[in-house]
Design an enzyme around this catalytic site. Structure first.
Site, PDB file in Angstrom:
ATOM      1  N   TYR A   1     116.321  19.887 -23.941  1.00 49.48           N
ATOM      2  CA  TYR A   1     117.423  20.819 -24.265  1.00 49.48           C
ATOM      3  C   TYR A   1     118.685  20.431 -23.503  1.00 49.48           C
ATOM      4  O   TYR A   1     119.768  20.273 -24.075  1.00 49.48           O
ATOM      5  CB  TYR A   1     117.003  22.262 -23.934  1.00 49.48           C
TER       6      TYR A   1
ATOM      7  N   LYS B   1     122.368  19.106 -24.903  1.00 49.51           N
ATOM      8  CA  LYS B   1     123.646  19.797 -24.639  1.00 49.51           C
ATOM      9  C   LYS B   1     124.595  18.857 -23.889  1.00 49.51           C
ATOM     10  O   LYS B   1     125.790  18.834 -24.160  1.00 49.51           O
ATOM     11  CB  LYS B   1     123.410  21.081 -23.828  1.00 49.51           C
TER      12      LYS B   1
ATOM     13  N   THR C   1     126.077  24.767 -21.316  1.00 53.82           N
ATOM     14  CA  THR C   1     125.192  25.372 -20.318  1.00 53.82           C
ATOM     15  C   THR C   1     125.303  24.654 -18.970  1.00 53.82           C
ATOM     16  O   THR C   1     125.669  23.479 -18.917  1.00 53.82           O
ATOM     17  CB  THR C   1     123.731  25.282 -20.816  1.00 53.82           C
ATOM     18  N   ASP C   2     124.924  25.358 -17.914  1.00 57.38           N
ATOM     19  CA  ASP C   2     124.887  24.722 -16.590  1.00 57.38           C
ATOM     20  C   ASP C   2     123.737  23.724 -16.469  1.00 57.38           C
ATOM     21  O   ASP C   2     123.704  22.920 -15.543  1.00 57.38           O
ATOM     22  CB  ASP C   2     124.794  25.782 -15.477  1.00 57.38           C
ATOM     23  N   GLU C   3     122.798  23.758 -17.444  1.00 60.67           N
ATOM     24  CA  GLU C   3     121.615  22.902 -17.325  1.00 60.67           C
ATOM     25  C   GLU C   3     121.969  21.422 -17.475  1.00 60.67           C
ATOM     26  O   GLU C   3     121.183  20.553 -17.104  1.00 60.67           O
ATOM     27  CB  GLU C   3     120.539  23.345 -18.323  1.00 60.67           C
TER      28      GLU C   3
HETATM   29  P1  NAD Z   1     120.407  31.591 -29.625  1.00 59.32           P
HETATM   30  O1  NAD Z   1     119.237  30.660 -29.771  1.00 59.32           O
HETATM   31  O2  NAD Z   1     120.179  33.031 -29.410  1.00 59.32           O
HETATM   32  O3  NAD Z   1     121.346  31.454 -30.927  1.00 59.32           O
HETATM   33  C1  NAD Z   1     121.643  30.234 -31.527  1.00 59.32           C
HETATM   34  C2  NAD Z   1     122.219  30.537 -32.893  1.00 59.32           C
HETATM   35  O4  NAD Z   1     122.527  29.298 -33.542  1.00 59.32           O
HETATM   36  C3  NAD Z   1     121.238  31.266 -33.820  1.00 59.32           C
HETATM   37  O5  NAD Z   1     121.903  32.340 -34.449  1.00 59.32           O
HETATM   38  C4  NAD Z   1     120.825  30.208 -34.826  1.00 59.32           C
HETATM   39  O6  NAD Z   1     120.504  30.749 -36.093  1.00 59.32           O
HETATM   40  C5  NAD Z   1     122.076  29.349 -34.872  1.00 59.32           C
HETATM   41  N1  NAD Z   1     121.808  27.981 -35.324  1.00 59.32           N
HETATM   42  C6  NAD Z   1     120.815  27.154 -34.893  1.00 59.32           C
HETATM   43  N2  NAD Z   1     120.875  25.988 -35.562  1.00 59.32           N
HETATM   44  C7  NAD Z   1     121.945  26.063 -36.404  1.00 59.32           C
HETATM   45  C8  NAD Z   1     122.530  25.171 -37.325  1.00 59.32           C
HETATM   46  N3  NAD Z   1     122.020  23.947 -37.533  1.00 59.32           N
HETATM   47  N4  NAD Z   1     123.617  25.570 -38.028  1.00 59.32           N
HETATM   48  C9  NAD Z   1     124.141  26.813 -37.821  1.00 59.32           C
HETATM   49  N5  NAD Z   1     123.622  27.702 -36.975  1.00 59.32           N
HETATM   50  C10 NAD Z   1     122.535  27.331 -36.268  1.00 59.32           C
HETATM   51  O7  NAD Z   1     121.283  30.948 -28.479  1.00 59.32           O
HETATM   52  P2  NAD Z   1     122.165  31.664 -27.358  1.00 59.32           P
HETATM   53  O8  NAD Z   1     121.294  31.965 -26.202  1.00 59.32           O
HETATM   54  O9  NAD Z   1     122.974  32.736 -27.977  1.00 59.32           O
HETATM   55  O10 NAD Z   1     123.109  30.447 -26.953  1.00 59.32           O
HETATM   56  C11 NAD Z   1     124.340  30.214 -27.639  1.00 59.32           C
HETATM   57  C12 NAD Z   1     125.019  28.989 -27.048  1.00 59.32           C
HETATM   58  O11 NAD Z   1     125.265  29.223 -25.669  1.00 59.32           O
HETATM   59  C13 NAD Z   1     124.176  27.723 -27.131  1.00 59.32           C
HETATM   60  O12 NAD Z   1     125.030  26.644 -27.408  1.00 59.32           O
HETATM   61  C14 NAD Z   1     123.574  27.581 -25.731  1.00 59.32           C
HETATM   62  O13 NAD Z   1     123.338  26.231 -25.419  1.00 59.32           O
HETATM   63  C15 NAD Z   1     124.680  28.184 -24.882  1.00 59.32           C
HETATM   64  N6  NAD Z   1     124.223  28.817 -23.615  1.00 59.32           N
HETATM   65  C16 NAD Z   1     123.207  29.724 -23.605  1.00 59.32           C
HETATM   66  C17 NAD Z   1     122.844  30.340 -22.391  1.00 59.32           C
HETATM   67  C18 NAD Z   1     121.756  31.378 -22.333  1.00 59.32           C
HETATM   68  O14 NAD Z   1     121.406  31.833 -21.251  1.00 59.32           O
HETATM   69  N7  NAD Z   1     121.204  31.832 -23.448  1.00 59.32           N
HETATM   70  C19 NAD Z   1     123.513  30.004 -21.216  1.00 59.32           C
HETATM   71  C20 NAD Z   1     124.554  29.054 -21.276  1.00 59.32           C
HETATM   72  C21 NAD Z   1     124.912  28.482 -22.490  1.00 59.32           C
HETATM   73  P1  TYD Z   2     114.197  30.925 -19.671  1.00 59.10           P
HETATM   74  O1  TYD Z   2     114.546  32.349 -19.951  1.00 59.10           O
HETATM   75  O2  TYD Z   2     113.383  30.176 -20.670  1.00 59.10           O
HETATM   76  O3  TYD Z   2     115.579  30.159 -19.379  1.00 59.10           O
HETATM   77  P2  TYD Z   2     115.822  28.661 -18.778  1.00 59.10           P
HETATM   78  O4  TYD Z   2     114.590  27.885 -18.853  1.00 59.10           O
HETATM   79  O5  TYD Z   2     116.884  28.142 -19.708  1.00 59.10           O
HETATM   80  O6  TYD Z   2     116.336  28.872 -17.389  1.00 59.10           O
HETATM   81  O7  TYD Z   2     113.431  30.868 -18.287  1.00 59.10           O
HETATM   82  C1  TYD Z   2     113.995  31.371 -17.103  1.00 59.10           C
HETATM   83  C2  TYD Z   2     113.066  31.025 -15.958  1.00 59.10           C
HETATM   84  O8  TYD Z   2     111.848  31.759 -16.110  1.00 59.10           O
HETATM   85  C3  TYD Z   2     112.660  29.557 -15.918  1.00 59.10           C
HETATM   86  O9  TYD Z   2     112.556  29.151 -14.562  1.00 59.10           O
HETATM   87  C4  TYD Z   2     111.290  29.519 -16.573  1.00 59.10           C
HETATM   88  C5  TYD Z   2     110.715  30.879 -16.213  1.00 59.10           C
HETATM   89  N1  TYD Z   2     109.788  31.489 -17.209  1.00 59.10           N
HETATM   90  C6  TYD Z   2     108.537  31.958 -16.806  1.00 59.10           C
HETATM   91  O10 TYD Z   2     108.151  31.875 -15.622  1.00 59.10           O
HETATM   92  N2  TYD Z   2     107.733  32.545 -17.748  1.00 59.10           N
HETATM   93  C7  TYD Z   2     108.110  32.668 -19.053  1.00 59.10           C
HETATM   94  O11 TYD Z   2     107.321  33.190 -19.887  1.00 59.10           O
HETATM   95  C8  TYD Z   2     109.397  32.174 -19.450  1.00 59.10           C
HETATM   96  C9  TYD Z   2     109.856  32.281 -20.876  1.00 59.10           C
HETATM   97  C10 TYD Z   2     110.212  31.601 -18.478  1.00 59.10           C
END
Ligand code: NAD
Ligand code: TYD
Length: 349
Positions: free
Chosen positions: A156, A160, A131-133
């Protein structure tokens, strides 16, 4: 022949990635390992679960013996690692599970890949999705580049960042062939409704309050999830071993503006009067340590491999809203735990 272990393939981004790989590469074997936590469920993949190049295994990336067996049985030669705990708010409440899954789980997977491949790294790849975080937070100017120093601010992000460091350390120390990509905020279908965009769509639809943290002025760079899956595909095939690629949408929005856009579009879609749902906005206590702004510079990926986002934000948001409104039973099922029943029936446990 590519035998790819995808971890976390039942989650939001993982399911889009698995679908793309299974449909586009019939000659590959895609093995999806997922623990099916609250965030992962098999409804996300019901359209492809019968395909002959797809295998699902329920299990934990921390289970050393299970990983050894999977590598051996399916002759795994590539890993695309997405499994993680992914929600910042949950990491503030319970950081330990983030360390266990994101750090120790990644380390366990690296260790098994290294041992199973036994120093024969030809045509092998460990591709880690991040992630970019990890870069921290920006003020109003500047972008995260691949060279930006890590400065994670939430549990988080720290977990990561730590996993990224272990992946690089395995690349440096043992010459494990690794690639890392760091992506901005994703949105689209099958996202668990705890994240901002699906939560808002759901609440607007149900006429429930929309919690806006702080003043709603924090900024995120949004990317349509299918564009992320396409980037993963292209980096997996064309990325250079040892490299990092930033993935982003060049699409920055203040949270409050995203929320107003969603209100406008959902109300219009449901035939309500303009502005009907604005009354649902509730400014609530800010998230602890809330990162102000994320913004990715994805020039390297664009210049070196030619990837760019295919969808404009408004178009992606419209598709996403339509998907959630047409799949309200999915929201009910994934939030009710009903999917556990589905898993047991599907896999005859
Ligand atoms: P998500 O929470 O929707 O899915 C995570 C998946 O991992 C789930 O299916 C869960 O069951 C599985 N999981 C959790 N713990 C596990 C374990 N111990 N063993 C096996 N499986 C396990 O997450 P996402 O939003 O799809 O993100 C996927 C990846 O991309 C993550 O690594 C996250 O850090 C990265 N990412 C997410 C975003 C975003 O905006 N959602 C952006 C950048 C990077
Ligand atoms: P989120 O979807 O949790 O992603 P991230 O924290 O990884 O960026 O949140 C996106 C943005 O929205 C973040 O600045 C937090 C804000 N947010 C709210 O204001 N209200 C909410 O209920 C949630 C879930 C997030």
């Amino acid at each position: 022949m590519k035998n790819i272990l995808v971890t976390g393939g039942a989650g939001f981004i993982g399911s889009h990635t698995v679908r793309l790989l299974v449909n586009n590469y019939p000659s590959y074997r895609i093995v999806n390992l997922d623990l099916l936590t609250y965030a992962g469920n098999l409804y996300n993949l019901s359209d492809i679960e019968k395909k002959s190049n797809y295998t699902f295994i329920k299990g934990d990336i921390n289970d050393y013996q299970l990983l050894v067996t999977i590598f051996d049985k399916y002759d795994i030669n590539s890993v695309i690692h997405l499994a993680a705990e992914s929600h910042v708010d949950r990491s503030i409440k319970d950081p330990l599970i983030f360390a266990k899954t994101n750090i120790l789980g990644t380390l366990n997977l690296l260790q098994v890949a290294k041992e199973s491949w036994n120093n024969d790294f030809e045509d092998k790849l460990f591709y880690h999705i991040s992630t970019d975080e990890v870069y921290g937070a920006l003020s109003d100017t500047g972008f995260f580049e691949e060279t930006t120093p890590y400065n994670p601010k939430s549990p988080y992000a720290a977990s990561k960042a730590s996993s990224d460091h272990f992946v690089r350390a395995f690349g440096n120390t043992y010459k494990l062939p690794i690639i890392i990509s760091n992506c901005s905020n994703n949105y689209g279908s099958y996202q668990f409704p705890e994240k901002l965009i699906p939560l808002c769509i759901h609440n607007i639809c149900q006429q429930r309050e929309i919690p806006v943290y702080g003043k709603g002025e924090n900024i995120r760079d949004w990317l349509y999830v299918e564009d992320h899956a396409k980037a993963i595909d292209i980096i997996f095939h064309e990325g250079k071993v040892g490299e990092t690629y930033n993935i982003g949408g060049w699409n920055e929005w203040k949270n409050i503006d995203v929320i107003k856009l969603l209100i406008d579009k959902v109300d219009t879609y449901l035939g309500r009067k303009k502005g009907t749902s604005e009354k649902l906005i509730r400014f609530v206590k800010d998230r602890a340590g809330h990162d102000y702004r994320y913004a990715i510079d994805a020039t390297k990926l664009n210049k070196e491999i030619g990837w760019k986002p295919s969808l404009q934000f408004e178009e992606g948001i419209e598709k996403t809203i339509k998907w959630y409104l047409n799949n309200q039973d999915w929201v009910t099922k994934v939030t009710s735990g009903d999917y556990q029943k589905y898993y047991e029936e599907m896999y005859k446990l």
